[in-house]
Design a protein around this motif. Structure first.
Motif, mmCIF file in Angstrom:
data_model
loop_
_atom_site.group_PDB
_atom_site.id
_atom_site.type_symbol
_atom_site.label_atom_id
_atom_site.label_comp_id
_atom_site.label_asym_id
_atom_site.label_seq_id
_atom_site.Cartn_x
_atom_site.Cartn_y
_atom_site.Cartn_z
ATOM 1 N N GLY A 7 36.301 28.672 48.836
ATOM 2 C CA GLY A 7 36.156 28.669 47.387
ATOM 3 C C GLY A 7 36.345 30.053 46.816
ATOM 4 N N PRO A 8 36.158 30.198 45.546
ATOM 5 C CA PRO A 8 35.732 29.144 44.629
ATOM 6 C C PRO A 8 36.884 28.203 44.287
ATOM 7 C CG PRO A 8 36.055 31.179 43.410
ATOM 8 C CD PRO A 8 36.285 31.493 44.863
ATOM 9 N N LEU A 9 36.542 26.935 44.103
ATOM 10 C CA LEU A 9 37.525 25.916 43.749
ATOM 11 C C LEU A 9 37.172 25.347 42.382
ATOM 12 C CD1 LEU A 9 37.688 24.247 47.248
ATOM 13 C CD2 LEU A 9 39.426 25.702 46.223
ATOM 14 N N SER A 10 38.087 24.598 41.809
ATOM 15 C CA SER A 10 37.914 24.129 40.434
ATOM 16 C C SER A 10 37.116 22.836 40.310
ATOM 17 C CB SER A 10 39.280 23.947 39.779
ATOM 18 O OG SER A 10 39.999 22.938 40.444
ATOM 19 N N GLY A 11 36.458 22.386 41.367
ATOM 20 C CA GLY A 11 35.667 21.163 41.284
ATOM 21 C C GLY A 11 35.011 20.857 42.613
ATOM 22 N N THR A 12 34.346 19.702 42.664
ATOM 23 C CA THR A 12 33.711 19.269 43.903
ATOM 24 C C THR A 12 34.762 18.679 44.835
ATOM 25 O OG1 THR A 12 33.294 17.039 43.087
ATOM 26 C CG2 THR A 12 31.576 18.696 42.668
ATOM 27 N N ASP A 55 29.827 25.595 52.358
ATOM 28 C CA ASP A 55 29.925 27.052 52.239
ATOM 29 C C ASP A 55 30.786 27.480 51.047
ATOM 30 O OD1 ASP A 55 28.392 27.247 54.583
ATOM 31 O OD2 ASP A 55 30.181 27.182 55.843
ATOM 32 N N GLY A 56 30.665 26.792 49.928
ATOM 33 C CA GLY A 56 31.420 27.139 48.731
ATOM 34 C C GLY A 56 32.863 26.666 48.747
ATOM 35 N N GLY A 57 33.262 25.925 49.778
ATOM 36 C CA GLY A 57 34.624 25.413 49.890
ATOM 37 C C GLY A 57 34.618 23.939 50.255
ATOM 38 N N ILE A 97 45.300 21.126 45.684
ATOM 39 C CA ILE A 97 43.950 21.613 45.394
ATOM 40 C C ILE A 97 43.990 23.074 44.967
ATOM 41 C CG2 ILE A 97 41.720 22.181 46.445
ATOM 42 C CD1 ILE A 97 41.920 19.504 47.949
ATOM 43 N N GLN A 98 44.810 23.873 45.609
ATOM 44 C CA GLN A 98 44.924 25.275 45.220
ATOM 45 C C GLN A 98 45.536 25.418 43.831
ATOM 46 O OE1 GLN A 98 47.032 26.846 48.603
ATOM 47 N NE2 GLN A 98 45.142 27.381 49.661
ATOM 48 N N SER A 99 46.448 24.519 43.459
ATOM 49 C CA SER A 99 47.077 24.607 42.135
ATOM 50 C C SER A 99 46.140 24.151 41.024
ATOM 51 C CB SER A 99 48.364 23.787 42.095
ATOM 52 O OG SER A 99 48.081 22.404 42.053
#
Length: 122
Positions: A7-12, A55-57, A97-99
């Motif tokens: 992460g950080p990612l834009s959602g769950t 772990d945040g990802g 997911i990265q985009s």
């Protein structure tokens, strides 16, 4: 095939895998969630993913189900856990997911013109 996206990612994990085209599946007894994406209108073959926020990802465990479990009460099935098909799909998921988290840049603005604009009736 397993992979971890830090992460950080834009959602769950749930939101992101659903945005990647996967539908939610409840396991027998309703306690374990997994996600599937069909190749066609048939239920099988399909991509099958187990995911978790960690772990945040996100931890993704992906394989291909070739057919439904052969015997009632078992979870054994014909599955592919490696190979080009699984690798290509994992790459597609990771790229999507990265985009999702990238901010969209505003369109380039044009300088205001000196030309007077007229109203609808004038």
């Amino acid at each position: 095939m397993k992979t971890f996206l830090s992460g950080p990612l834009s959602g769950t994990a749930r939101d992101l895998i659903r945005r990647a085209g996967y539908g939610e599946i409840r396991g027998h007894g309703g306690e374990q969630l997994s996600y599937a994406r069909r190749f066609s209108q048939d239920h099988y073959p399909r991509f099958h993913a187990y995911i978790e926020d960690r772990d945040g990802g996100i931890q993704i465990n992906l394989h291909v189900d070739q057919k439904k479990a052969s015997y009632e009460g078992t979870t054994a099935h014909s599955g592919e856990y490696e190979g080009p098909l699984v690798e290509q799909e994992m790459e597609r998921i990771v790229t999507l997911i990265q985009s999702f988290g990238k901010p969209v840049s505003p369109p380039a603005s044009t300088p205001p013109s000196d030309k007077k604009t007229k109203g609808f009736w004038s």
